[in-house]
Scaffold this motif. Structure first.
Motif, PDB file in Angstrom:
ATOM      1  N   VAL A 294      13.950  -5.739  -7.143  1.00 26.27           N
ATOM      2  CA  VAL A 294      13.212  -4.812  -6.939  1.00 26.27           C
ATOM      3  C   VAL A 294      11.673  -5.060  -6.800  1.00 26.27           C
ATOM      4  O   VAL A 294      11.282  -5.908  -7.505  1.00 26.27           O
ATOM      5  CB  VAL A 294      13.175  -3.668  -8.303  1.00 26.27           C
ATOM      6  CG1 VAL A 294      12.321  -2.578  -8.326  1.00 26.27           C
ATOM      7  CG2 VAL A 294      14.693  -3.348  -8.439  1.00 26.27           C
ATOM      8  N   PHE A 295      11.155  -4.244  -5.724  1.00 23.08           N
ATOM      9  CA  PHE A 295       9.884  -4.751  -5.361  1.00 23.08           C
ATOM     10  C   PHE A 295       9.114  -3.406  -5.105  1.00 23.08           C
ATOM     11  O   PHE A 295       9.622  -2.645  -4.651  1.00 23.08           O
ATOM     12  CB  PHE A 295       9.939  -5.370  -4.066  1.00 23.08           C
ATOM     13  CG  PHE A 295      10.584  -6.621  -4.208  1.00 23.08           C
ATOM     14  CD1 PHE A 295      10.064  -7.784  -4.356  1.00 23.08           C
ATOM     15  CD2 PHE A 295      11.909  -6.799  -3.672  1.00 23.08           C
ATOM     16  CE1 PHE A 295      10.740  -9.089  -4.326  1.00 23.08           C
ATOM     17  CE2 PHE A 295      12.668  -8.024  -3.870  1.00 23.08           C
ATOM     18  CZ  PHE A 295      12.062  -9.157  -4.087  1.00 23.08           C
ATOM     19  N   VAL A 296       7.926  -3.487  -6.002  1.00 23.92           N
ATOM     20  CA  VAL A 296       7.104  -2.076  -6.108  1.00 23.92           C
ATOM     21  C   VAL A 296       5.560  -1.950  -5.987  1.00 23.92           C
ATOM     22  O   VAL A 296       5.327  -3.054  -6.431  1.00 23.92           O
ATOM     23  CB  VAL A 296       7.635  -1.301  -7.528  1.00 23.92           C
ATOM     24  CG1 VAL A 296       6.843  -0.168  -7.764  1.00 23.92           C
ATOM     25  CG2 VAL A 296       9.028  -0.940  -7.655  1.00 23.92           C
ATOM     26  N   VAL A 297       5.194  -1.342  -5.379  1.00 21.70           N
ATOM     27  CA  VAL A 297       3.577  -1.152  -5.338  1.00 21.70           C
ATOM     28  C   VAL A 297       3.271   0.185  -5.854  1.00 21.70           C
ATOM     29  O   VAL A 297       3.905   1.300  -5.314  1.00 21.70           O
ATOM     30  CB  VAL A 297       2.908  -1.434  -4.022  1.00 21.70           C
ATOM     31  CG1 VAL A 297       1.574  -0.862  -3.916  1.00 21.70           C
ATOM     32  CG2 VAL A 297       3.136  -2.987  -3.617  1.00 21.70           C
ATOM     33  N   SER A 298       2.124   0.062  -6.664  1.00 20.70           N
ATOM     34  CA  SER A 298       2.004   1.645  -7.120  1.00 20.70           C
ATOM     35  C   SER A 298       0.036   1.461  -7.206  1.00 20.70           C
ATOM     36  O   SER A 298      -0.488   0.660  -7.522  1.00 20.70           O
ATOM     37  CB  SER A 298       2.178   1.693  -8.694  1.00 20.70           C
ATOM     38  OG  SER A 298       1.738   3.047  -9.099  1.00 20.70           O
ATOM     39  N   ASP A 299      -0.165   2.568  -6.714  1.00 19.22           N
ATOM     40  CA  ASP A 299      -1.852   2.892  -6.659  1.00 19.22           C
ATOM     41  C   ASP A 299      -2.183   3.901  -7.542  1.00 19.22           C
ATOM     42  O   ASP A 299      -1.847   5.209  -7.296  1.00 19.22           O
ATOM     43  CB  ASP A 299      -2.107   3.187  -4.876  1.00 19.22           C
ATOM     44  CG  ASP A 299      -3.587   3.489  -4.728  1.00 19.22           C
ATOM     45  OD1 ASP A 299      -4.245   3.313  -5.837  1.00 19.22           O
ATOM     46  OD2 ASP A 299      -3.958   3.823  -3.643  1.00 19.22           O
ATOM     47  N   GLY A 300      -3.113   3.595  -8.306  1.00 18.17           N
ATOM     48  CA  GLY A 300      -3.573   4.615  -9.444  1.00 18.17           C
ATOM     49  C   GLY A 300      -4.536   5.552  -8.693  1.00 18.17           C
ATOM     50  O   GLY A 300      -5.103   5.249  -7.669  1.00 18.17           O
ATOM     51  N   MET A 301      -4.580   6.824  -8.974  1.00 16.22           N
ATOM     52  CA  MET A 301      -5.353   7.827  -8.232  1.00 16.22           C
ATOM     53  C   MET A 301      -6.675   7.329  -8.587  1.00 16.22           C
ATOM     54  O   MET A 301      -7.417   7.194  -9.428  1.00 16.22           O
ATOM     55  CB  MET A 301      -5.081   9.054  -9.051  1.00 16.22           C
ATOM     56  CG  MET A 301      -3.693   9.552  -9.007  1.00 16.22           C
ATOM     57  SD  MET A 301      -3.089   9.972  -7.076  1.00 16.22           S
ATOM     58  CE  MET A 301      -4.154  11.274  -6.802  1.00 16.22           C
ATOM     59  N   GLY A 302      -7.512   7.411  -7.321  1.00 12.85           N
ATOM     60  CA  GLY A 302      -9.039   7.407  -7.216  1.00 12.85           C
ATOM     61  C   GLY A 302      -9.830   8.286  -7.950  1.00 12.85           C
ATOM     62  O   GLY A 302      -9.334   9.414  -7.707  1.00 12.85           O
TER      63      GLY A 302
ATOM     64  N   ASN B 107      -9.611  -2.637  -9.793  1.00 10.54           N
ATOM     65  CA  ASN B 107      -8.386  -2.542  -8.902  1.00 10.54           C
ATOM     66  C   ASN B 107      -7.457  -1.802  -9.859  1.00 10.54           C
ATOM     67  O   ASN B 107      -6.872  -2.129 -10.974  1.00 10.54           O
ATOM     68  CB  ASN B 107      -8.004  -4.113  -8.866  1.00 10.54           C
ATOM     69  CG  ASN B 107      -6.828  -4.065  -7.815  1.00 10.54           C
ATOM     70  OD1 ASN B 107      -6.095  -3.026  -7.267  1.00 10.54           O
ATOM     71  ND2 ASN B 107      -6.491  -5.134  -7.218  1.00 10.54           N
ATOM     72  N   GLU B 108      -6.996  -0.621  -8.962  1.00  7.80           N
ATOM     73  CA  GLU B 108      -6.307   0.362  -9.704  1.00  7.80           C
ATOM     74  C   GLU B 108      -4.923   0.323  -9.181  1.00  7.80           C
ATOM     75  O   GLU B 108      -3.886   0.974  -9.546  1.00  7.80           O
ATOM     76  CB  GLU B 108      -6.631   1.894  -9.637  1.00  7.80           C
ATOM     77  CG  GLU B 108      -8.124   2.133 -10.225  1.00  7.80           C
ATOM     78  CD  GLU B 108      -8.559   3.700 -10.167  1.00  7.80           C
ATOM     79  OE1 GLU B 108      -8.778   4.197 -11.123  1.00  7.80           O
ATOM     80  OE2 GLU B 108      -8.298   4.044  -8.989  1.00  7.80           O
ATOM     81  N   ASP B 109      -4.511  -0.857  -8.312  1.00  3.63           N
ATOM     82  CA  ASP B 109      -3.346  -1.047  -7.650  1.00  3.63           C
ATOM     83  C   ASP B 109      -2.504  -2.185  -8.707  1.00  3.63           C
ATOM     84  O   ASP B 109      -3.005  -2.789  -9.497  1.00  3.63           O
ATOM     85  CB  ASP B 109      -3.326  -1.700  -6.496  1.00  3.63           C
ATOM     86  CG  ASP B 109      -3.705  -0.880  -5.187  1.00  3.63           C
ATOM     87  OD1 ASP B 109      -4.183   0.334  -5.491  1.00  3.63           O
ATOM     88  OD2 ASP B 109      -3.909  -1.416  -4.230  1.00  3.63           O
ATOM     89  N   SER B 110      -1.234  -1.867  -8.918  1.00  3.29           N
ATOM     90  CA  SER B 110      -0.260  -2.688  -9.546  1.00  3.29           C
ATOM     91  C   SER B 110       1.003  -2.802  -8.810  1.00  3.29           C
ATOM     92  O   SER B 110       1.175  -2.099  -7.745  1.00  3.29           O
ATOM     93  CB  SER B 110       0.235  -1.901 -10.781  1.00  3.29           C
ATOM     94  OG  SER B 110      -0.938  -1.517 -11.682  1.00  3.29           O
ATOM     95  N   MET B 111       1.424  -3.971  -8.971  1.00  4.09           N
ATOM     96  CA  MET B 111       2.695  -4.366  -7.934  1.00  4.09           C
ATOM     97  C   MET B 111       3.532  -5.074  -9.133  1.00  4.09           C
ATOM     98  O   MET B 111       3.346  -5.770 -10.131  1.00  4.09           O
ATOM     99  CB  MET B 111       2.251  -5.077  -6.868  1.00  4.09           C
ATOM    100  CG  MET B 111       1.817  -6.476  -7.263  1.00  4.09           C
ATOM    101  SD  MET B 111       1.083  -7.277  -5.723  1.00  4.09           S
ATOM    102  CE  MET B 111       0.345  -8.684  -6.217  1.00  4.09           C
TER     103      MET B 111
END
Length: 272
Positions: free
Chosen positions: A33-41, A23-27
């Motif tokens: 503050v509310f953030v979602v980040s998706d690591g590059m596949g 899982n390369e997503d982080s939140m």
């Protein structure tokens, strides 16, 4: 001038999916503050890149929501980009919302780089607030691709900006008045790649509790194929008055400070 308190309640869920091994997503849910980040596949360091992004947004929060502004967001993104490039490399998207203040009123500051998205659900309508930084979005903007074709285009996963890579000094921001009863969805493309906007709208409408809504979005994305990591972070505005906030609910006050702002862009999207 004092901003009326804003009472928020939120829920969040994430899943590796049915295909990926990691899982390369982080939140981050650290009100305001509310953030979602998706690591590059495809990048071995994608999970670390997304973790750096949320570390930057969670580690240096201003003392007051009124201090939040586009300049603060850019500082966090630029700092994350430097850390990613100086470390294991890779890249990540980022999208999110923060409660801030302008001219004595409560506003959402929404922001994004890449193809993770921010939506607003209010009065039975779903609006996509953020605009994808992707090759297919550029084709749509140029009139060379119908929006319906974005989901099946062979280059639909090519993004044109990413933290730690190209374009991380160019973040889009929007200001939106905070409205009681509205719901904000911050999500990775593991949600939007599997579910169409009407499906997302139906799930948001069917689940009053934000945690249940987040869980439902993940479950439906998995049922639709689960071909990518999926993350959903949902924030509800319960009230904008001065009554005490229930336990577990964030209530913001205000200081007479106004940050640096970009000009708001008209929200795109809808339920189609």
């Amino acid at each position: 001038m004092v901003v009326p308190p804003v009472q928020l309640i939120w829920g969040a869920a994430t899943d590796t999916g049915r295909v990926r091994l990691l899982n390369e997503d982080s939140m981050l849910a650290a009100p305001p503050v509310f953030v979602v980040s998706d690591g590059m596949g495809g990048h071995a360091a994608g999970d670390r890149a997304s973790a750096i992004v949320v570390e930057e947004f969670g580690g240096l929060l201003p003392e007051s929501p009124a201090a939040l502004g586009a300049g603060w967001v850019r500082q966090r993104v630029v700092s994350a980009g430097l850390r990613i490039r100086d470390g294991e490399g890779g890249g990540a998207t980022v999208c999110g919302v923060a409660v801030t203040e302008q001219d004595g009123a409560a506003y959402w500051l929404a922001f994004n780089i890449g193809d993770s998205r921010v939506y607003r659900w209010a009065d039975g309508l779903l609006e996509q607030i953020s605009v994808d930084h992707s090759y297919v979005q550029e084709l749509v903007d140029a009139g060379d691709l119908d929006p319906a074709g974005m989901r099946t285009h062979p280059q639909r996963n090519v993004i044109t900006r990413a933290v730690g890579m190209v374009g991380d000094d160019d973040i889009d921001c929007w200001l939106l008045p905070v409205r009681a009863g509205e719901r904000l969805l911050v999500c990775s493309d593991g949600i939007t790649g599997e579910l169409r906007d009407p499906q997302i709208a139906a799930l948001l409408a069917a689940n009053d509790d934000p945690q249940q809504a987040a869980d439902a979005l993940i479950a439906e994305a998995l049922a639709a194929g689960g071909r990518d990591n999926a993350t959903a972070l949902i924030v509800d505005v319960r009230s904008e008055d001065a009554r005490p906030a229930p336990d577990g609910v964030f209530e913001s006050g205000s200081d007479p400070a106004i940050g640096e702002w970009t000009v708001p862009r008209e929200a795109l999207g809808g339920t189609g």
